[in-house]
Design a protein around this motif. Structure first.
Motif, PDB file in Angstrom:
ATOM      1  N   ALA A 159     -99.737 -15.249  17.342  1.00  0.00           N
ATOM      2  CA  ALA A 159     -99.973 -16.115  16.184  1.00  0.00           C
ATOM      3  C   ALA A 159     -99.943 -17.588  16.558  1.00  0.00           C
ATOM      4  O   ALA A 159    -100.576 -18.418  15.908  1.00  0.00           O
ATOM      5  N   ASN A 160     -99.217 -17.916  17.619  1.00  0.00           N
ATOM      6  CA  ASN A 160     -99.081 -19.308  18.038  1.00  0.00           C
ATOM      7  C   ASN A 160     -99.979 -19.588  19.240  1.00  0.00           C
ATOM      8  O   ASN A 160     -99.562 -20.206  20.213  1.00  0.00           O
ATOM      9  N   GLY A 161    -101.230 -19.125  19.152  1.00  0.00           N
ATOM     10  CA  GLY A 161    -102.151 -19.204  20.277  1.00  0.00           C
ATOM     11  C   GLY A 161    -102.369 -20.625  20.775  1.00  0.00           C
ATOM     12  O   GLY A 161    -102.947 -21.453  20.082  1.00  0.00           O
ATOM     13  N   LEU A 162    -101.915 -20.914  21.993  1.00  0.00           N
ATOM     14  CA  LEU A 162    -102.068 -22.244  22.581  1.00  0.00           C
ATOM     15  C   LEU A 162    -102.900 -22.217  23.851  1.00  0.00           C
ATOM     16  O   LEU A 162    -103.582 -23.193  24.166  1.00  0.00           O
ATOM     17  N   ASN A 163    -102.811 -21.119  24.581  1.00  0.00           N
ATOM     18  CA  ASN A 163    -103.461 -21.050  25.891  1.00  0.00           C
ATOM     19  C   ASN A 163    -104.645 -20.082  25.872  1.00  0.00           C
ATOM     20  O   ASN A 163    -104.458 -18.875  25.747  1.00  0.00           O
ATOM     21  N   PRO A 164    -105.884 -20.593  25.982  1.00  0.00           N
ATOM     22  CA  PRO A 164    -107.052 -19.706  26.053  1.00  0.00           C
ATOM     23  C   PRO A 164    -106.980 -18.829  27.306  1.00  0.00           C
ATOM     24  O   PRO A 164    -106.624 -19.303  28.385  1.00  0.00           O
ATOM     25  N   ILE A 165    -107.286 -17.541  27.134  1.00  0.00           N
ATOM     26  CA  ILE A 165    -107.294 -16.618  28.264  1.00  0.00           C
ATOM     27  C   ILE A 165    -108.711 -16.590  28.836  1.00  0.00           C
ATOM     28  O   ILE A 165    -109.652 -16.191  28.138  1.00  0.00           O
ATOM     29  N   PRO A 166    -108.900 -17.029  30.093  1.00  0.00           N
ATOM     30  CA  PRO A 166    -110.243 -17.085  30.694  1.00  0.00           C
ATOM     31  C   PRO A 166    -110.954 -15.741  30.642  1.00  0.00           C
ATOM     32  O   PRO A 166    -110.379 -14.706  30.987  1.00  0.00           O
ATOM     33  N   GLY A 167    -112.204 -15.763  30.175  1.00  0.00           N
ATOM     34  CA  GLY A 167    -113.005 -14.548  30.125  1.00  0.00           C
ATOM     35  C   GLY A 167    -112.710 -13.663  28.946  1.00  0.00           C
ATOM     36  O   GLY A 167    -113.290 -12.590  28.808  1.00  0.00           O
ATOM     37  N   VAL A 168    -111.782 -14.092  28.061  1.00  0.00           N
ATOM     38  CA  VAL A 168    -111.415 -13.294  26.897  1.00  0.00           C
ATOM     39  C   VAL A 168    -111.438 -14.203  25.666  1.00  0.00           C
ATOM     40  O   VAL A 168    -110.954 -15.330  25.716  1.00  0.00           O
ATOM     41  N   ASP A 169    -112.007 -13.734  24.594  1.00  0.00           N
ATOM     42  CA  ASP A 169    -112.055 -14.512  23.362  1.00  0.00           C
ATOM     43  C   ASP A 169    -110.695 -14.436  22.669  1.00  0.00           C
ATOM     44  O   ASP A 169    -110.535 -13.803  21.631  1.00  0.00           O
ATOM     45  N   LEU A 170    -109.714 -15.078  23.298  1.00  0.00           N
ATOM     46  CA  LEU A 170    -108.341 -14.939  22.838  1.00  0.00           C
ATOM     47  C   LEU A 170    -107.504 -16.105  23.362  1.00  0.00           C
ATOM     48  O   LEU A 170    -107.705 -16.574  24.485  1.00  0.00           O
ATOM     49  N   ALA A 171    -106.590 -16.587  22.523  1.00  0.00           N
ATOM     50  CA  ALA A 171    -105.627 -17.609  22.950  1.00  0.00           C
ATOM     51  C   ALA A 171    -104.240 -17.171  22.499  1.00  0.00           C
ATOM     52  O   ALA A 171    -104.049 -16.760  21.360  1.00  0.00           O
ATOM     53  N   VAL A 172    -103.281 -17.223  23.400  1.00  0.00           N
ATOM     54  CA  VAL A 172    -101.895 -16.856  23.069  1.00  0.00           C
ATOM     55  C   VAL A 172    -100.966 -17.925  23.640  1.00  0.00           C
ATOM     56  O   VAL A 172    -101.361 -18.726  24.483  1.00  0.00           O
ATOM     57  N   ARG A 211    -106.071 -13.759   4.036  1.00  0.00           N
ATOM     58  CA  ARG A 211    -105.556 -13.186   5.278  1.00  0.00           C
ATOM     59  C   ARG A 211    -104.674 -14.200   6.015  1.00  0.00           C
ATOM     60  O   ARG A 211    -103.622 -13.844   6.553  1.00  0.00           O
ATOM     61  N   GLU A 212    -105.101 -15.466   6.018  1.00  0.00           N
ATOM     62  CA  GLU A 212    -104.304 -16.512   6.670  1.00  0.00           C
ATOM     63  C   GLU A 212    -102.938 -16.647   5.998  1.00  0.00           C
ATOM     64  O   GLU A 212    -101.914 -16.810   6.665  1.00  0.00           O
ATOM     65  N   ASN A 213    -102.925 -16.594   4.671  1.00  0.00           N
ATOM     66  CA  ASN A 213    -101.658 -16.676   3.931  1.00  0.00           C
ATOM     67  C   ASN A 213    -100.749 -15.496   4.256  1.00  0.00           C
ATOM     68  O   ASN A 213     -99.530 -15.647   4.414  1.00  0.00           O
ATOM     69  N   MET A 214    -101.372 -14.299   4.357  1.00  0.00           N
ATOM     70  CA  MET A 214    -100.594 -13.108   4.701  1.00  0.00           C
ATOM     71  C   MET A 214     -99.968 -13.258   6.073  1.00  0.00           C
ATOM     72  O   MET A 214     -98.775 -12.967   6.266  1.00  0.00           O
ATOM     73  N   ILE A 215    -100.758 -13.726   7.028  1.00  0.00           N
ATOM     74  CA  ILE A 215    -100.268 -13.892   8.399  1.00  0.00           C
ATOM     75  C   ILE A 215     -99.138 -14.915   8.433  1.00  0.00           C
ATOM     76  O   ILE A 215     -98.111 -14.710   9.105  1.00  0.00           O
ATOM     77  N   ASN A 216     -99.311 -16.029   7.696  1.00  0.00           N
ATOM     78  CA  ASN A 216     -98.269 -17.059   7.670  1.00  0.00           C
ATOM     79  C   ASN A 216     -96.967 -16.521   7.079  1.00  0.00           C
ATOM     80  O   ASN A 216     -95.873 -16.810   7.577  1.00  0.00           O
ATOM     81  N   GLU A 217     -97.083 -15.728   6.004  1.00  0.00           N
ATOM     82  CA  GLU A 217     -95.892 -15.144   5.378  1.00  0.00           C
ATOM     83  C   GLU A 217     -95.217 -14.153   6.332  1.00  0.00           C
ATOM     84  O   GLU A 217     -93.988 -14.133   6.469  1.00  0.00           O
ATOM     85  N   GLU A 218     -96.037 -13.325   6.975  1.00  0.00           N
ATOM     86  CA  GLU A 218     -95.489 -12.348   7.918  1.00  0.00           C
ATOM     87  C   GLU A 218     -94.829 -13.045   9.095  1.00  0.00           C
ATOM     88  O   GLU A 218     -93.781 -12.616   9.587  1.00  0.00           O
ATOM     89  N   LEU A 219     -95.450 -14.135   9.534  1.00  0.00           N
ATOM     90  CA  LEU A 219     -94.932 -14.881  10.680  1.00  0.00           C
ATOM     91  C   LEU A 219     -93.561 -15.467  10.373  1.00  0.00           C
ATOM     92  O   LEU A 219     -92.661 -15.457  11.223  1.00  0.00           O
TER      93      LEU A 219
END
Length: 366
Positions: A243-256, A19-27
């Motif tokens: 895909a280039n998640g750098l900033n964690p979003i407070p209260g959300v399990d997510l970084a963009v 999946r990581e390879n797929m994402i990298n290729e798509e990116l």
């Protein structure tokens, strides 16, 4: 049993890496598409006799005062080029003059590299303009005839339609065959919507998107095309930000990457001409789209973007994120991060579209 558990773990790790390879290729594909879009430019070269209103036409299409205008005989004593958001307008000097002879005119101004030519007149078509048009036609270049200052077209006892027909006949006679002529007025915005549409019709898809995104709108149809072009940009930026998640979003399990979305929102505002409007003026001039105008201002900051992302972080996003988006690959389209950033970008785009539709309604041909 232990062997089976180890096997399961290996399969799981392989699936993750796949999946990581797929994402990298798509990116990489998305980066190429985004780079192609960002690099796209549209060059529109204008020629015609002094006083025809070429500078006014450039300013009208750009939506900003780029070229000097005035009542003097001729403001153009040399090639003048104006750039705004990937649009290049070139005001060409006289063809075949002592300063700019015919034998090296094409090479001097790189005419074969230009996308569209506008032959602008507000009176009789001159022989030099006819000759330049024929040279361009021989080189398979697109040239649109524009009769500018149509609001000054008047003759006692003659209808406007009859006067236009006579002008078309006169230009066609000079050219040697029947041609289409567009009638415009920068004073009352007449014909600018049709000119925009004709220019777009002679461009390839990537350049057409650039034209719709950057030129000012004089019709609801053009605004809608601007919206569709910006939607593609939102998709690219959303995928890159997720895909280039750098900033964690407070209260959300997510970084963009909030910086990417900040640039996206700025690009959208510039595309609609909202970025140059003072906040107080914007809020004063819109009534029905006032809530959208407030959101545009509030969500223009990085803090506002984070708030917007948190707003879309919910169960609905999970479903939206699993939809396939044709501009990105399946792996990225299925990610929650992409779903959230795409919804945030689409929301900001819609607000800008609604505000522009009301704010610029006086310029819009309904």
């Amino acid at each position: 049993m232990e062997f089976l558990r180890e096997n399961d773990q290996l399969c799981f790790i392989k699936e993750i890496r796949k999946r990581e390879n797929m994402i990298n290729e798509e990116l990489e594909q998305i980066k190429k598409k985004a780079a192609e879009e960002n690099a796209a430019t549209v060059s529109v070269a204008l020629f015609g006799q002094p006083g025809a209103g070429k500078s006014s036409l450039i300013n009208a299409l750009a939506g900003k005062k780029l070229a000097e205008t005035g009542l003097e005989t001729d403001k153009t004593v040399a090639e003048a080029e104006y750039e705004i958001n990937g649009l290049n307008f070139i005001d060409l000097p006289g063809y075949g003059t002592t300063k700019f002879p015919k034998d090296n005119y094409f090479e001097k101004f790189n005419l074969l590299e230009k996308d569209i030519f506008l032959c602008v007149t507000s009176g009789k078509l001159h022989a030099d303009d006819v000759e330049l048009f024929k040279q361009l036609r021989n080189q398979k270049k697109t040239c649109i005839f524009v009769f500018n200052k149509t609001d000054d077209l008047w003759e006692e006892g003659e209808s406007l339609e009859n006067l236009k027909s006579r002008k078309i006949a006169d230009i066609s006679k000079n050219i040697g065959f029947e041609v289409n002529v567009l009638f415009t007025s920068c004073r009352n915005k007449q014909g600018l919507d049709e000119l925009q549409t004709q220019i777009a019709g002679h461009l390839g898809q990537v350049k057409r998107d650039r034209w719709f995104k950057s030129a000012t709108a004089y019709s609801n149809e053009f605004l809608d095309e601007k919206f569709r072009a910006c939607e593609k940009t939102v998709t690219y930026y959303a995928a890159l930000a997720a895909a280039n998640g750098l900033n964690p979003i407070p209260g959300v399990d997510l970084a963009v990457d909030v910086g990417i979305l900040y640039k996206l929102f700025q690009d959208i505002r510039e595309s609609y001409g909202i970025d140059s409007i003072p906040k107080d003026t914007l809020l004063e001039k819109v009534k029905f789209a006032a809530p959208a105008a407030n959101r545009i201002i509030t969500n223009a900051t990085k803090e506002g973007i984070i708030f917007l992302l948190k707003r879309f972080a919910g169960s609905l996003v999970t479903k939206t994120g699993t939809k396939y988006i044709p501009f990105v690959g399946q792996a990225i389209a299925a990610s929650i991060g992409f779903g959230i950033t795409k919804l945030a970008g689409d929301s900001y785009l819609k607000d800008c579209h609604d505000v522009a539709k009301e704010f610029f309604s006086k310029n819009i041909s309904h």
